[in-house]
Design an enzyme around this catalytic site. Structure first.
Site, short mmCIF file in Angstrom:
data_model
loop_
_atom_site.label_atom_id
_atom_site.label_comp_id
_atom_site.label_asym_id
_atom_site.label_seq_id
_atom_site.Cartn_x
_atom_site.Cartn_y
_atom_site.Cartn_z
N ASN A 202 -11.34 -5.04 4.04
CA ASN A 202 -11.72 -4.94 2.51
C ASN A 202 -10.30 -5.66 2.06
O ASN A 202 -10.68 -5.98 1.17
CB ASN A 202 -12.06 -3.62 1.77
CG ASN A 202 -12.97 -3.15 2.21
OD1 ASN A 202 -14.05 -4.55 2.07
ND2 ASN A 202 -13.70 -1.42 2.27
N ARG B 198 -2.43 13.87 -3.05
CA ARG B 198 -3.67 13.46 -3.17
C ARG B 198 -4.74 14.53 -3.72
O ARG B 198 -5.24 15.40 -2.34
CB ARG B 198 -4.00 12.97 -1.76
CG ARG B 198 -5.45 11.14 -1.69
CD ARG B 198 -5.10 10.66 -0.44
NE ARG B 198 -6.25 9.78 0.10
CZ ARG B 198 -6.56 8.52 0.47
NH1 ARG B 198 -6.37 9.11 1.15
NH2 ARG B 198 -7.89 8.42 0.65
N GLY C 279 -5.14 2.98 -3.53
CA GLY C 279 -6.54 3.79 -4.20
C GLY C 279 -6.81 5.17 -4.39
O GLY C 279 -8.22 6.00 -4.84
N ASP D 32 0.84 -1.23 0.16
CA ASP D 32 0.27 -0.20 0.19
C ASP D 32 0.82 1.18 0.31
O ASP D 32 1.98 1.24 0.22
CB ASP D 32 -0.98 -0.04 1.44
CG ASP D 32 -2.03 1.01 1.22
OD1 ASP D 32 -2.29 1.65 0.12
OD2 ASP D 32 -2.51 1.59 2.14
N ASP E 233 -4.58 -2.91 5.61
CA ASP E 233 -4.59 -2.48 6.78
C ASP E 233 -5.96 -2.68 7.38
O ASP E 233 -6.48 -2.65 8.06
CB ASP E 233 -4.70 -0.98 6.52
CG ASP E 233 -4.13 0.27 5.84
OD1 ASP E 233 -5.52 0.01 4.94
OD2 ASP E 233 -3.99 1.02 6.06
N ARG F 94 -6.45 4.31 -7.84
CA ARG F 94 -7.97 3.11 -7.45
C ARG F 94 -7.79 1.62 -7.28
O ARG F 94 -9.17 1.19 -7.83
CB ARG F 94 -8.51 4.09 -8.84
CG ARG F 94 -8.48 5.50 -9.52
CD ARG F 94 -9.17 6.69 -7.82
NE ARG F 94 -9.12 7.88 -8.83
CZ ARG F 94 -9.13 8.44 -7.81
NH1 ARG F 94 -8.51 8.15 -6.11
NH2 ARG F 94 -9.20 9.45 -7.91
N LYS G 65 -17.58 13.77 0.41
CA LYS G 65 -16.63 14.21 -0.36
C LYS G 65 -16.24 12.50 -0.24
O LYS G 65 -16.10 11.92 -0.65
CB LYS G 65 -15.30 14.24 0.83
CG LYS G 65 -15.33 13.67 1.75
CD LYS G 65 -13.76 14.10 2.08
CE LYS G 65 -13.75 12.84 3.80
NZ LYS G 65 -14.47 12.38 4.66
#
Length: 1086
Positions: A756, A606, A670, A400, A753, A728, A561
């Site tokens: 999911n 980000r 992501g 990640d 972490d 993403r 958001k």
């Protein structure tokens, strides 16, 4: 401290607290529970009060049984094939009246069991302590701050924060909850999640399944968030009550297969008992229990047991199966020579020491299986697959980004509001203090403007000036503050305390810079806004929304958001220019928004989008989930916010070291592709010369999850290179990446972490969870945990895994080479027969046991704690299937063992026939006589030679390839470096020195030499010993030199080894692409 203070559980009532309240907490309001437990729902307990309650109520742990059981450990030390061989030899020795040999073997068995017992006992305690380190954590409020503590340290009265993916740490009376559901199947058997209502109160006799105002210990949070007061801990929780009722030993017999009517055929009973007996024998011998490596070595021990029996039969056959005591003792000695009795003990010590060292380097090993797997591939979190050249193996880590490669300390750097322009935040020494750091403004959008340069040319502007008559900024700040669960709270000392997710904290700090703090808007006697509903972030929709209504007008507003593409797709309106009315969101404007997002992302930011709208028809009692799609549609776009999460200073060097070790790093995040690409380039995941890479390879290096997920498995397998960056990223994308790596025969590892991430962590060969920011579900699914959430710690674990794997190979090679030497010496020694026609052994049974236990055991423990080799991170990974018994190890084992046997036999022959009269005498296997003097002297010479060979080999095994004199290739101490190497590992140094020194008393002390060891003190024979030792040392050095020459020539013939680390990992050679294409074509033809 005890796990739970001793109390009379018979008086405990279901649903009550550790210290009973006026009524069970589910029958009281949360205010009453807070009052009676003397808790503070806002600021939590003080640290001193928490310590006091921990002393009063004990640790929050279930009584999980006796823990480390000495009796079981003692049984395991006795019940293994190696000890059984010794017991068998002891029995035979006593049976034929060889009491000296029997007594010595008994002493060896006792010593082996004692050492093994204490070492395994300590290792068990170590693993218990590691399990406590890796146990679930709880998010509690203490001293006004949200902190993460071990679940075991939670006390009644603690204020607990709960979120999706957490395991509830205690029985908690809820104070507030938003879309909060828990899975209570473990407690109630109910398969569906239970929605909680903190405002409810129930009758005292209400059962656990209907207490919807309580979150029960050990249940998993499936949705939403909540806050509450812990009232029951440890065995006083509902799950603790069940555990107490079920406490007892489980069945260890296999069930009988029965017919539907309950009857069973006779053979089914026999089958069940047969399987049960098989399980018992397997457990007894250690082939059904323990880690894979321990099971493999237990099977090796059984194999050696049968080899020992075969060797003993050979001895008997060579002596016509005589029942003479000398023959039987010779057979016993030959059998003992094949048993590496200290192997299991040394392995246990090495693995226990390895786990301790990993804790010091911020890595907790939850399963020893993973520790072995990591070591077996000479890397800790490695993914093995064939390189494009098909010439050598490389490896991968899937990581990640946020908090692992980066610091996880978000700060807002840029904000773009279409109708106004771009706001920038200057640098600050404290990312949580909204009063530090200057604000600047530029009316131009980020796209096409060097904002960093423009910011340097501007002075800071007071926030009052920026927000004055600025309706567009106010609307933006409403979303930033209210679509946000984080809290930024000033203290009387001027310190700012923060609670919440790092991303939301950064956004809340930005809102607080304009005095637009969430607490100011939603709390107090007359709050401006009152919350109606919350729609938590969902990895599928990639949005988070809240619904608030104004106190005065009761007008509801939606604040949302999330990912820019998702938010823009949900917006139908936008304020595009200053002074203009709200207008329709056109495709052209969507493209402009995405262009500005790309501009911010290219700076490594980000980027999130913020939107809002007016709404009506939602109330606190309605089914919110069914209305989510309507709530989050037709929004008004408010702007973009760019957050910067700087890479960890050590990430770039760690990635570089991975590349040097043949390890490719993949980033699965992501974030937006632009942000991901920028950070990946900064830390070195992407190559610096992307422009010079073939187009198809470059295109496959960075993908979005959408692009990757559209590809079929066949198309993914046809890619020349799996993506280095996937942006993403969705949970299913990570699973598909693992599967793709597995199809390429990779040993796959994945970091994660969130809840999911659990599927991909379980699917990976090694799952790596984050210790600080990871959810309990992710930790439970993982094999190892990083206590500092740092990518560099993965590299530490890689190095530790390789070091431990190397050391296991070293001492296994050392032990088995000695066994081969002893067995060959004794088997060839069958040809030396006395006047009675019986074979005379070159090594006596006690001498063999001395070499096995003293000469081998202690130095092998020293090899087990040896430091990593200098080039350990420069090697490509090895195959997991081969394990420790690689071709090189097996060849080395034979070479060293046969070389020792040849020299030992040569020494025996020289003393007996070369310088002696060749008179073997009679009865020299049993007692000393003048006729046996030359035999005893020859046997002593052989014993000293073998002892010294074993000790010298231990030092040579510090590095299995480099010369003893040049184990540190970078050292400038050309003639003295070996002295430093020998002294560095002092355990090994003194073990070897003890081996050298203890030879003398066993040679020259009367009775011990003649009666016990059956040899005689030597004099001129020392010349043979020294000459043999020099020859042995020279032979080992020559073999190592030959191996180095062979490997250098092999490397020269391998074009891939001439490539740089980057070339090996990124696969940029045109010739390798041609080879890959040729391979693909050949596969298609097949």
């Amino acid at each position: 401290m005890a796990r739970n203070k001793d109390r009379d559980m018979s008086q405990h009532v279901s649903g009550q607290a550790n210290k009973p309240l006026s009524q069970p907490p589910h029958s009281l309001s949360h205010e009453a529970v807070t009052r009676e437990t003397k808790a503070n729902a806002d600021d939590g307990l003080t640290s001193s009060e928490a310590r006091s309650r921990l002393e009063e109520f004990g640790r929050n742990e279930l009584d999980d049984g006796p823990g480390v059981q000495p009796a079981r450990i003692l049984l395991r030390q006795i019940a293994n094939a190696m000890t059984l061989v010794l017991i068998l030899a002891m029995t035979v020795s006593f049976g034929i009246g060889s009491y000296i040999e029997g007594g010595v073997i008994t002493a060896v068995i006792t010593l082996n069991i004692m050492v093994g017992f204490f070492q395994e006992f300590n290792a068990g305690k170590t693993m218990d302590s590691l399990r406590s380190l890796s146990s679930p954590t709880a998010s509690a409020i203490r001293d006004g701050k949200t902190i993460t503590i071990p679940t075991a340290e939670l006390v009644p009265g603690d204020t607990v924060e709960l979120k999706t993916g957490d395991v509830v740490p205690a029985d908690v009376r809820l104070v507030e909850a938003v879309n909060f559901e828990t899975d209570e199947a473990l407690l109630t058997g109910e398969s569906l999640p239970v929605q909680k209502d903190p405002k409810a109160a129930f009758e005292v006799e209400t059962g656990p399944g209907d207490r919807t105002n309580v979150a029960f210990s050990s249940s998993t949070i499936t949705k939403g968030r909540a806050r509450g007061i812990a009232f029951s801990t440890g065995m006083y929780t509902e799950i603790g009550t069940i555990a107490a009722a079920l406490r007892g030993s489980g069945r260890k017999t296999r069930p009988v297969i029965r017919k539907p009517d309950g009857s069973a055929k006779p053979h089914r009973n026999a089958q069940a008992w047969g399987l049960t007996a098989g399980d018992f024998i397997g457990n007894f011998l250690g082939i059904n229990v323990g880690t894979p490596l321990q099971r493999k070595l237990s099977k090796l021990a059984i194999l050696l047991f049968f080899i020992a029996v075969v060797c003993a039969i050979i001895v008997l056959a060579a002596n016509n199966f005589s029942s003479n005591r000398e023959v039987i003792i010779y057979a016993v000695a030959t059998g003992l020579s094949m048993i590496p009795a200290s192997l299991i003990v040394v392995l246990t010590i090495t693995m226990a020491a390895g786990t301790k060292r990993m804790v010091q380097r911020h890595v907790i090993v939850r399963r020893l299986d993973s520790l072995e797997a990591l070591g077996a591939v000479t890397g800790d979190h490695l993914l093995m697959f064939r390189c494009l050249t098909c010439a050598y193996f490389t490896a991968d880590i899937c990581s990640d980004k946020t908090g692992t490669l980066t610091q996880g300390k978000m700060v807002t750097k840029r904000v773009w509001i279409p109708a106004k322009g771009t706001y920038s935040v200057g640098s600050s020494s404290d990312p949580f203090n909204p009063t530090l750091g200057s604000l600047s403004y530029d009316e131009r959008p980020p796209c096409g403007v060097d904002l960093a340069e423009a910011e340097k040319q501007q002075e800071g502007i007071p926030y009052e000036e920026l927000i004055e008559n600025n309706k567009h900024l106010e609307e933006f700040l409403n979303v930033a503050s209210l679509a946000n669960l984080a809290e930024v709270i000033p203290t009387d000392e001027g310190v700012w305390n923060v609670r919440g997710d790092p991303t939301e904290i950064a956004i809340q700090v930005f809102a607080s810079r304009f005095d637009w703090n969430r607490n100011k808007l939603t709390k107090g006697e007359n709050p401006i806004w009152c919350q109606v509903a919350e729609f938590p972030f969902d990895s599928d929709v990639k949005k988070m929304s809240t619904v608030f209504e104004t106190r005065d007008s009761k007008q509801q507003n939606v604040f949302t958001k999330g990912a820019v593409e998702r938010i823009v797709g949900s917006c139908s309106l936008v304020h595009w220019e200053t002074g203009s009315e709200i207008t329709e969101m056109t495709e052209e404007r969507r493209e402009r928004i995405l262009d500005n997002m790309e501009a911010l992302a290219s700076q490594g930011l980000r980027v999130l989008a913020l939107a809002s709208k007016k709404y009506s028809g939602l109330n606190a009692e309605s089914d919110h989930d069914s209305q989510r799609a309507d709530v989050e549609s037709d929004l008004v776009f408010r702007g973009l916010i760019g957050l910067y999460d700087p890479p960890r200073p050590e990430s770039a060097s760690a990635v570089k070291q991975c590349h040097e070790a043949g390890v490719s790093v993949h980033m699965l995040t992501g974030d937006h592709p632009g942000t991901a690409r920028a950070i990946a380039a900064q830390v070195g995941i992407l190559p610096p010369n992307v422009g010079g890479i073939a187009r198809d390879v470059a295109d496959s290096m960075v993908m979005t999850a959408g692009q990757f997920d559209k590809l079929s498995d066949g198309q993914i397998d046809a890619l020349p290179f799996l993506p280095l960056v996937i942006a993403r990223c969705a949970p299913n994308t990570k699973v598909r990446m693992i599967e793709a790596l597995h199809r390429r025969k990779c040993f796959a590892a994945m970091t994660g972490d969130g809840v999911n991430d659990s599927p991909s962590l379980k699917r990976a060969d090694v799952g790596i969870a984050m210790g600080q920011g990871g959810s309990d579900v992710a930790k439970d699914a993982s094999d190892i945990i990083l206590t500092d959430d740092n990518f560099a710690s993965i590299l530490n674990a890689v190095e530790e895994g390789r070091r431990m794997f190397d050391n296991i190979q070293k001492f296994v090679l050392h032990l088995l080479a000695e066994n081969i030497a002893q067995a060959c010496t004794l088997l060839v020694g069958l040809t030396f027969k006395d006047a009675s026609g019986y074979s005379v052994f070159p090594l006596s049974p006690v001498e063999i046991l001395w070499v096995i236990m003293i000469t081998s055991g202690m130095p092998d423990m020293g090899l087990g704690v040896e430091i990593a080799a200098p080039d350990i991170m420069m090697r490509p990974p090895q195959s997991l299937k081969k394990g420790i018994f690689t071709l090189e190890i097996m060849v080395d084992m034979l070479v060293y063992g046969l070389w020792m046997a040849c020299l030992c036999l040569a020494a025996f022959v020289l003393v007996l026939f070369g310088f002696g009269n060749g008179n073997i005498g009679e009865g020299c296997n049993e007692s000393y006589s003048q006729d046996c003097d030359i035999v005893f002297r020859a046997r002593a010479t052989t014993f000293v030679c073998l002892t010294w060979f074993a000790l010298l080999l231990a030092w040579e095994m510090v590095d299995m390839r480099r010369s003893f004199f040049r184990m540190q290739p970078q050292s400038k101490k050309y003639f003295t470096q070996w002295m430093y190497d020998v002294w560095r590992n002092q355990f090994l140094f003194w073990a070897v020195m003890a081996g050298f020194i203890t030879v003398f008393p066993v040679l020259y002390i009367p009775v011990i030499n003649h009666v016990v060891f059956k040899h005689e003190g030597i004099s001129w024979e020392w010349g043979i010993v020294f000459a043999s030792a020099i020859l042995f040392f020279a032979g080992v050095e020559a073999w190592k030199w030959a191996k180095r020459i062979f490997q250098r020539r092999a490397a020269k013939g391998n074009a891939s080894n001439e490539m740089t680390a980057e070339s090996r990992v990124f696969g940029v050679g045109a010739n390798r692409l041609d080879m890959w294409e040729s391979e693909q074509a050949a596969d298609r033809e097949k």
